[in-house]
Design an enzyme around this catalytic site. Structure first.
Site, PDB file in Angstrom:
ATOM      1  N   TYR A 119       1.020  -1.044   0.119  1.00 16.24           N
ATOM      2  CA  TYR A 119      -0.167   0.075  -0.101  1.00 16.24           C
ATOM      3  C   TYR A 119       0.982   1.438  -0.105  1.00 16.24           C
ATOM      4  CZ  TYR A 119      -3.294   3.505   1.529  1.00 16.24           C
ATOM      5  OH  TYR A 119      -4.271   4.596   1.435  1.00 16.24           O
ATOM      6  N   TRP A 121       0.893   5.755  -1.375  1.00 19.27           N
ATOM      7  CA  TRP A 121       0.496   6.803  -2.460  1.00 19.27           C
ATOM      8  C   TRP A 121       1.501   6.896  -3.628  1.00 19.27           C
ATOM      9  CZ3 TRP A 121      -2.909  11.496  -2.521  1.00 19.27           C
ATOM     10  CH2 TRP A 121      -3.995  11.143  -1.735  1.00 19.27           C
TER      11      TRP A 121
HETATM   12  P1  PGD Z   1       3.559   8.057   1.958  1.00 22.33           P
HETATM   13  O1  PGD Z   1       4.364   8.912   2.964  1.00 22.33           O
HETATM   14  O2  PGD Z   1       2.818   8.669   0.906  1.00 22.33           O
HETATM   15  O3  PGD Z   1       2.792   7.314   2.990  1.00 22.33           O
HETATM   16  O4  PGD Z   1       0.555   6.020   3.694  1.00 22.33           O
HETATM   17  P2  PGD Z   1       1.811   5.849   2.617  1.00 22.33           P
HETATM   18  O5  PGD Z   1       2.283   4.820   2.663  1.00 22.33           O
HETATM   19  O6  PGD Z   1       1.099   5.918   1.247  1.00 22.33           O
HETATM   20  O7  PGD Z   1       4.330   6.964   1.239  1.00 22.33           O
HETATM   21  C1  PGD Z   1       4.648   6.779   0.017  1.00 22.33           C
HETATM   22  C2  PGD Z   1       6.170   6.305  -0.254  1.00 22.33           C
HETATM   23  O8  PGD Z   1       6.205   5.926  -1.583  1.00 22.33           O
HETATM   24  C3  PGD Z   1       7.357   7.220   0.330  1.00 22.33           C
HETATM   25  O9  PGD Z   1       8.150   6.555   1.180  1.00 22.33           O
HETATM   26  C4  PGD Z   1       7.910   7.615  -1.139  1.00 22.33           C
HETATM   27  O10 PGD Z   1       9.198   7.884  -0.796  1.00 22.33           O
HETATM   28  C5  PGD Z   1       7.839   6.450  -1.853  1.00 22.33           C
HETATM   29  N1  PGD Z   1       7.827   6.834  -3.227  1.00 22.33           N
HETATM   30  C6  PGD Z   1       7.198   7.886  -3.873  1.00 22.33           C
HETATM   31  N2  PGD Z   1       7.213   7.725  -5.291  1.00 22.33           N
HETATM   32  C7  PGD Z   1       7.948   6.800  -5.521  1.00 22.33           C
HETATM   33  C8  PGD Z   1       8.245   5.808  -6.715  1.00 22.33           C
HETATM   34  O11 PGD Z   1       8.004   6.424  -7.766  1.00 22.33           O
HETATM   35  N3  PGD Z   1       8.870   4.622  -6.693  1.00 22.33           N
HETATM   36  C9  PGD Z   1       8.999   4.195  -5.402  1.00 22.33           C
HETATM   37  N4  PGD Z   1       9.475   2.714  -5.445  1.00 22.33           N
HETATM   38  N5  PGD Z   1       8.569   4.711  -4.213  1.00 22.33           N
HETATM   39  C10 PGD Z   1       8.083   5.992  -4.321  1.00 22.33           C
HETATM   40  C11 PGD Z   1      -0.343   6.928   4.016  1.00 22.33           C
HETATM   41  C12 PGD Z   1      -1.298   6.434   4.719  1.00 22.33           C
HETATM   42  O12 PGD Z   1      -1.011   6.722   6.135  1.00 22.33           O
HETATM   43  C13 PGD Z   1      -2.746   7.100   4.617  1.00 22.33           C
HETATM   44  S1  PGD Z   1      -3.231   7.156   2.816  1.00 22.33           S
HETATM   45  C14 PGD Z   1      -3.573   7.591   5.507  1.00 22.33           C
HETATM   46  S2  PGD Z   1      -5.077   8.251   4.915  1.00 22.33           S
HETATM   47  C15 PGD Z   1      -3.414   7.244   6.805  1.00 22.33           C
HETATM   48  N6  PGD Z   1      -3.510   8.107   7.715  1.00 22.33           N
HETATM   49  C16 PGD Z   1      -3.176   8.085   9.027  1.00 22.33           C
HETATM   50  C17 PGD Z   1      -3.907   8.753  10.113  1.00 22.33           C
HETATM   51  O13 PGD Z   1      -4.636   9.894   9.895  1.00 22.33           O
HETATM   52  N7  PGD Z   1      -3.252   8.794  11.440  1.00 22.33           N
HETATM   53  C18 PGD Z   1      -2.387   7.708  11.613  1.00 22.33           C
HETATM   54  N8  PGD Z   1      -2.014   7.587  12.700  1.00 22.33           N
HETATM   55  N9  PGD Z   1      -1.832   6.938  10.543  1.00 22.33           N
HETATM   56  C19 PGD Z   1      -2.286   7.099   9.430  1.00 22.33           C
HETATM   57  N10 PGD Z   1      -1.544   6.261   8.352  1.00 22.33           N
HETATM   58  C20 PGD Z   1      -2.153   6.283   6.975  1.00 22.33           C
END
Ligand code: PGD
Length: 780
Positions: A119, A121
């Protein structure tokens, strides 16, 4: 044609590009990255300020690395994940080892041994999207255990189809921003509509429109009510009446509003009769016939902390005018998260407004930049992922349960399922050590598989807990097409810089692995990355041509840098059609109507999600055992200075930190009671873990509530300890890892109970952004 044939862009030209938080132009001059927001965007996001750091920050992964323990002892469960050394590998050897390990696991355990749920973004871009690339690769490799739903809306996505219709019909297109601005008389916003969330639109956004629409609605005279513990979950300009509710108790308040409507004969009986099912069963609960407890205002006041007369006055104001009930995603990211969504629908039904312009129920309006915008009239470019030959899945937030309890049974949406025995985890484009709850438990879970592979551009905590780490490029280092459902602009994302050190595109990494596993041709179909862009652009171009509108060929689109796509007229979707004709346009629920009580859900027999909305006291709430020891409510919400954990080392994110630590907001009186002053380093703790943060005193919180956003990179002081202190401020060391209920099993990370104290002594250094020391495989 190879990707290397692409000319390197001229350094002095501004090039079009895109991100989840906005379209922009980028220029690289004398090694410095300049970012200019798209001129079409009236309210560009401050998150653009994080982008320049993406290019060459020391946190970038420079070359493939392997964990020493895995290299020396081979695959197998290992508690040293997260605290072991890493050793450098050359690309060919790294890919050989990944391919061999995939081959071993597929041969010995089949696709049910491989978790590709991965999972996250990732980044904007329709082709390089890491999830699409990984899933296409694993589908061809033999399949994988997938994950369903999202961390954002795990409960909402499951409850809504039972009650009114799929999330996409109720979140995206039943009430638009334009309708709210023109028609809504009163907006009853449970969880508010924080503009920080509107900064982000998954896949890209060319215009941030929420702020202007809200201001315009207010100017016309719309009345806003914010139900939530944080006053700034609405911008000050809408002058919302703030009802500072105790976190996690919205359902009690909603029930009392409903009770007042019934008590005073203000509910719309004709709508309940003609458009809904289950009213009698719910009404018996509401007035107390079924359990002896009327859910009146006095009852709710004692639970939710809003005075009884404020509740009855609010209920009267909602009746008889065009009222829009909205429910934010944050509300359902908590214990029993299904209930506020369902009860929001019921309240809107009782007001008789469902399906009317600017009225009724809107889920997650304002949750992202692209909800409430008109839908597109043409399909977006999409990378085909192929077919997964196996159907096995987990609800996404059950990752730690799955790894810790292979072979054990669990419930989900009426199904009895079994956790698979996962041997290999492959993650690309997500950061579970950001997004998952109870990180100390997740560390134990990540010790279980034989092998963990992470592909990322930066040394996130997830990369540090992997066995093999492969460096991926960031979007500025590759070409792509930026586009998102709901936003009309297609962006030609030009490459602005060459790859960092030895980083490779995810597509190129998988192509290399596919070659070793014998399916390179099937994976790449013989196309270069540029040829793939042309390929996936074509269906959009064809659809534009069929509509007789501007349909440039790929070359022209690429040179122009952008293309504005046509939108469809706003028709209110399935809910409005149902309101017009409930017989001919039935809702896609079991009864074809709004389900105030659900025979289907009642039939599942879940005590934690009964057959109609109900107040269910949380385990981790006021009055619980935990509350006696940990009396403060922590709201762990989305950050305002970055997207999730992405680019936490960027300028906008770093500027908000206090001595490098994530800011935690606390009321002055709650701080004073603990001897805490503004700017102090504080320790937040409960039985699950502890972290440091920097104190910010704020009156925008309900007393007894503190707020620490998600996304500060997990930074354990002693990575080998059982429960290390996170010195940087990641709230997920504190949150509880439990599903919303047996129905949806969604993430409950938004709320938890904690205590805070001033941190005394020398504050430990922050190492989150320092890469592990390089060790050469030769000298290993
Ligand atoms: P991001 O930080 O967006 O978090 O969780 P998610 O795992 O989506 O992580 C994306 C990762 O992908 C980053 O490490 C980035 O460097 C990497 N990345 C970006 N582009 C690329 C690429 O092209 N290739 C590769 N290989 N990697 C890439 C988000 C999730 O967290 C979400 S959506 C929600 S809504 C949740 N919200 C909460 C919350 O409200 N409260 C708590 N306590 N916890 C939550 N967690 C959840």
């Amino acid at each position: 044609m190879s990707d290397m044939d692409q000319p390197h862009p001229s350094a002095s030209r501004f090039l079009p590009h895109s991100s989840h938080w906005g379209a922009f132009s980028v220029r690289v001059r004398d090694g410095a990255i300049e970012i200019v927001p798209h001129p079409r965007d009236a309210a560009p996001s401050a998150l653009l300020g994080n982008i320049p750091a993406a290019v060459s920050h020391r946190a970038r992964i420079a070359r493939p690395m392997v964990r020493r323990g895995w290299l020396e002892r081979g695959p197998g469960p290992d508690r040293r994940r997260g605290s072991d050394e890493f050793v450098l590998l050359a690309w060919p050897e790294a890919q050989d080892r990944v391919a061999a390990e995939l081959g071993r696991v597929y041969a010995a355990h089949g696709p049910r041994g491989v978790f590709g749920g991965s999972y996250g973004w990732a980044s904007a871009g329709r082709f390089h999207d890491a999830q699409h690339q990984l899933h296409r690769f694993l589908n061809l490799a033999g399949g994988y255990v997938r994950s369903v739903n999202s961390y954002s809306s795990g409960a909402g996505a499951v409850i809504l189809p039972h009650v009114i219709g799929p999330q996409s019909s109720v979140a995206g297109n039943n009430v638009s921003w334009a309708e709210l601005t023109e028609t809504s008389a009163l907006v009853l916003a449970f969880g508010g509509m924080a503009l920080k969330n509107n900064d982000v639109g998954g896949g890209g956004t060319s215009q941030h429109i929420a702020r202007d629409h809200l201001i315009e609605a207010r100017r016309r005279g719309a009345e806003f009510h914010l139900i939530g513990p944080l006053r700034d979950d609405f911008p000050a300009s809408v002058e919302a009446v703030w009802h500072p509710i105790l976190p996690g108790t919205d359902v009690a308040l909603m029930l009392a509003l409903a009770h007042t409507l019934v008590d005073e004969g203000l509910h719309d009986e004709a709508f309940l009769e003609g458009f809904c099912v289950g009213w009698e069963a719910f009404a018996a609960y509401l007035v107390g016939h079924s359990d002896g407890q009327p859910k009146d205002a006095a009852w709710a006041a004692a639970i939710c902390g809003i005075p009884a007369d404020e509740i009855t006055t609010l209920a009267r104001r909602c009746a008889g005018r065009r009222t829009l009930v909205t429910c934010s995603m944050s509300l359902q990211r908590a214990e029993h998260g299904e209930q506020p969504v369902w009860m929001g629908v019921v309240l809107a039904a009782m007001l008789g407004q469902i399906g009317l312009k600017g009225g009724g129920f809107a889920y997650a309006l304002g949750a992202t930049s692209n909800t409430g915008k008109p839908p597109l009239a043409v399909p977006l470019p999409t990378m085909p992922v192929g077919r997964n030959p196996i159907a096995d899945f987990i609800p996404v937030a059950r990752i730690a349960d799955m790894l810790l309890h292979p072979g054990e049974a669990f419930d989900y949406d009426g199904q009895h399922l079994t956790y698979p025995d996962i041997r290999l985890v492959y993650w690309a484009g997500g950061n579970p050590f950001h997004h998952h709850q109870d990180l100390n438990r997740l560390r134990r879970a990540f010790a279980r598989p034989d092998t963990v592979i992470v592909q990322d551009s930066a040394w996130t905590a997830s990369a540090r807990h992997a066995d093999i780490v492969l460096p991926a490029t960031v979007t500025l280092e590759r070409e792509d097409i930026g586009a998102a459902d709901g936003d009309p602009m297609l962006v030609a994302m030009h490459r602005a810089v060459g790859p960092y050190e030895e980083a490779r595109d995810d597509h190129a990494i998988f192509a290399g692995l596919a070659g070793r596993l014998g399916f390179a041709e099937a994976f790449t179909e013989g196309r270069s990355a540029r040829e793939w862009l042309e390929q996936i652009y074509e269906p959009t171009r064809r659809a534009l041509a069929e509509k007789g509108v501007n349909a440039p060929d790929f070359k022209e689109f690429w040179e122009d840098g952008e293309l504005v796509l046509p939108t469809r007229g706003w028709d209110g979707g399935i809910v409005r059609a149902f309101r017009r004709d409930p017989i001919a346009a039935k809702l896609p629920t079991p009864s074809g109507r709004v389900e105030i009580a659900s025979a289907t859900i009642a039939g599942f027999g879940y005590a934690d999600c009964p057959g109609h909305p109900a107040w269910l006291a949380p385990v981790d709430g006021a009055g619980s055992d935990a509350a006696r020891r940990f009396p403060l409510f922590l709201v762990a919400n989305q950050p305002a200075t970055r997207l999730h954990s992405q680019l936490d080392f960027g300028a906008t994110s770093l500027n908000s930190k206090i001595e490098g630590r994530e800011p935690v907001r606390i009321r002055p009186e709650d701080a004073a009671a603990r001897g805490i002053k503004a700017g102090d380093i504080v320790r937040l703790y409960n039985e699950r873990g502890s972290c440091l943060a920097g104190a910010v005193l704020s009156e925008a919180l309900r007393p007894g509530v503190v707020q620490l956003s998600t996304g500060a990179w997990y930074d354990p002081d002693d990575p080998a300890a059982e429960k290390p202190l996170c010195v940087h401020g990641n709230p997920n060391v504190l949150t509880r890892d439990a599903g919303t209920s047996r129905l949806a099993q969604g993430c409950t990370g938004q709320l938890t109970l904690i205590e805070i104290e001033r941190f005394v002594g020398a504050a430990p250094p922050i190492k989150a952004f320092d890469p592990p020391r390089d060790k050469d495989a030769g000298s290993a």
